[in-house]
Design an enzyme around this catalytic site. Structure first.
Site, PDB file in Angstrom:
ATOM      1  N   HIS A 153       9.283  -3.331   3.639  1.00 16.25           N
ATOM      2  CA  HIS A 153       8.870  -3.862   2.354  1.00 16.25           C
ATOM      3  C   HIS A 153      10.158  -3.991   1.425  1.00 16.25           C
ATOM      4  O   HIS A 153       9.948  -4.813   0.649  1.00 16.25           O
ATOM      5  CB  HIS A 153       8.191  -2.354   1.887  1.00 16.25           C
ATOM      6  N   MET A 159       0.766  -1.420  -0.065  1.00 14.47           N
ATOM      7  CA  MET A 159       0.142  -0.071  -0.061  1.00 14.47           C
ATOM      8  C   MET A 159       0.775   1.216   0.016  1.00 14.47           C
ATOM      9  O   MET A 159       0.524   2.494   0.388  1.00 14.47           O
ATOM     10  CB  MET A 159      -0.898  -0.013   1.231  1.00 14.47           C
TER      11      MET A 159
HETATM   12  P1  AMP Z   1       1.535  -3.036   3.522  1.00 15.12           P
HETATM   13  O1  AMP Z   1       1.895  -2.080   2.359  1.00 15.12           O
HETATM   14  O2  AMP Z   1       1.484  -2.692   4.931  1.00 15.12           O
HETATM   15  O3  AMP Z   1       0.182  -3.600   3.015  1.00 15.12           O
HETATM   16  O4  AMP Z   1       2.418  -4.085   3.545  1.00 15.12           O
HETATM   17  C1  AMP Z   1       2.852  -4.633   2.138  1.00 15.12           C
HETATM   18  C2  AMP Z   1       3.643  -6.037   2.424  1.00 15.12           C
HETATM   19  O5  AMP Z   1       4.620  -5.837   3.130  1.00 15.12           O
HETATM   20  C3  AMP Z   1       2.710  -7.147   3.169  1.00 15.12           C
HETATM   21  O6  AMP Z   1       3.100  -8.351   2.655  1.00 15.12           O
HETATM   22  C4  AMP Z   1       3.043  -6.891   4.657  1.00 15.12           C
HETATM   23  O7  AMP Z   1       3.128  -7.995   5.355  1.00 15.12           O
HETATM   24  C5  AMP Z   1       4.609  -6.592   4.302  1.00 15.12           C
HETATM   25  N1  AMP Z   1       5.102  -5.898   5.665  1.00 15.12           N
HETATM   26  C6  AMP Z   1       4.979  -4.765   6.155  1.00 15.12           C
HETATM   27  N2  AMP Z   1       5.729  -4.248   7.122  1.00 15.12           N
HETATM   28  C7  AMP Z   1       6.568  -5.274   7.194  1.00 15.12           C
HETATM   29  C8  AMP Z   1       7.711  -5.721   8.067  1.00 15.12           C
HETATM   30  N3  AMP Z   1       7.934  -4.701   9.196  1.00 15.12           N
HETATM   31  N4  AMP Z   1       8.367  -6.960   7.848  1.00 15.12           N
HETATM   32  C9  AMP Z   1       8.219  -7.586   6.908  1.00 15.12           C
HETATM   33  N5  AMP Z   1       7.251  -7.449   6.196  1.00 15.12           N
HETATM   34  C10 AMP Z   1       6.389  -6.343   6.146  1.00 15.12           C
END
Ligand code: AMP
Length: 283
Positions: A37, A30
């Site tokens: 990320h 997102m």
């Molecule tokens: P988001 O942008 O929050 O929807 O996250 C996108 C992807 O990044 C998802 O698969 C999340 O699980 C992963 N993600 C977000 N924060 C972390 C983190 N601290 N460690 C590992 N993966 C992450």
């Protein structure tokens, strides 16, 4: 790095790449990217010849009182970070390009989304699995990378892939943390200086759970109690849930003979944060 906003153009790009024999990796996000990320991007880079990152703040996974409108956005900065990986394509559609006004079809992964965050965010996982199914159909990846930070999301997507025969390899990546232990999250940007200090209680609670499990493999309730106690000590924290579930099925009352997931959701001020750990029997 190509920036593509049209789903049709994205599909044309991917179809051409597949014809050339490329292996396509997709990392859905997102945006408002951080090192968590980027760890997913690097994993995707290693495992694919064409790497596509999507940036889409998906309206259907936010409840009516949630933070869709104020979710942090920083497209230019995100692109600069993605160039460093490097990523080949950024797919960044507008909501109107992803959802026609008469769209009515949903993907629901069933029981696995009923507990934990699913119990507190009605409709959230239905929005997640639906948009990920759409992204899979548009981008046609061979491989898709997801973080264990959103553990229930990872399990819901793995279930969807199995149940609906998506020909996509789902690759999990461990949680990336700040130096002091706080799990990286785009939502950490909402925290004030004192809230940022209070937020540390989540990772301390996770550590307490791990320590309890290591010290004396006891019962799940005692592990949950150890984690809850750390959270309750911090005044600025409102616990949404602390739970132990089976790490595969996410069912309650897990057996300690199998890996268990300790998962936490809590509010620090107005900001909702999550954290988790998987504890294995031999640990
Ligand atoms: P988001 O942008 O929050 O929807 O996250 C996108 C992807 O990044 C998802 O698969 C999340 O699980 C992963 N993600 C977000 N924060 C972390 C983190 N601290 N460690 C590992 N993966 C992450």
């Amino acid at each position: 790095m190509n920036i593509i906003t049209s789903p049709d153009e994205m599909t044309r790009f991917s179809s051409d790449a597949i014809q050339r024999g490329e292996r396509i990796g997709l990392v859905p996000t997102m945006g408002f990217l951080h090192d968590g990320h980027l760890a997913l991007m690097r994993e995707g880079r290693r495992e694919s010849s064409v790497l596509i990152a999507s940036i889409f703040v998906n309206p259907t996974q936010f409840g009516p009182t949630e933070d869709f409108a104020r979710y942090p956005r920083s497209f230019e900065r995100d692109c600069a970070m993605l160039e460093t990986v490097p990523v080949d394509v950024v797919f960044a559609p507008e909501p109107a390009a992803m959802y026609s006004p008469d769209a009515q079809t949903w993907v629901d992964a069933g029981d696995i989304t009923g507990g934990l965050c699913g119990a507190h965010r009605p409709g959230h996982f239905r929005g997640v699995t639906t948009v990920v199914a759409k992204l899979f159909n548009i981008v046609k990846p061979h491989l898709a990378v997801f973080g264990e930070k959103d553990f229930q999301q990872l399990r819901a997507i793995q279930k969807m892939v199995r149940d609906l025969n998506f020909d996509v390899e789902v690759m999990p990546v461990p949680i990336v943390r700040e130096k002091d232990g706080l799990a990286m999250s785009s939502r950490n940007a909402y925290l004030s200086v004192t809230e940022r200090e209070d937020a540390l209680a989540l990772s301390l609670a996770i550590r307490a759970a791990r320590d309890k499990h290591r010290a004396a493999p006891c019962c799940a309730e005692e592990i949950v109690f150890a984690a809850s106690r750390v959270l309750k000590r911090m005044k600025g924290i409102e616990i949404e849930y602390v739970e132990a579930v089976d790490a595969e099925t996410l069912a309650r009352h897990p057996s300690l003979d199998r890996p268990i997931l300790i998962a936490i959701a809590a509010r620090v001020g107005k900001t909702r944060l999550i954290d988790n750990v998987v504890l294995n029997p031999q640990e």
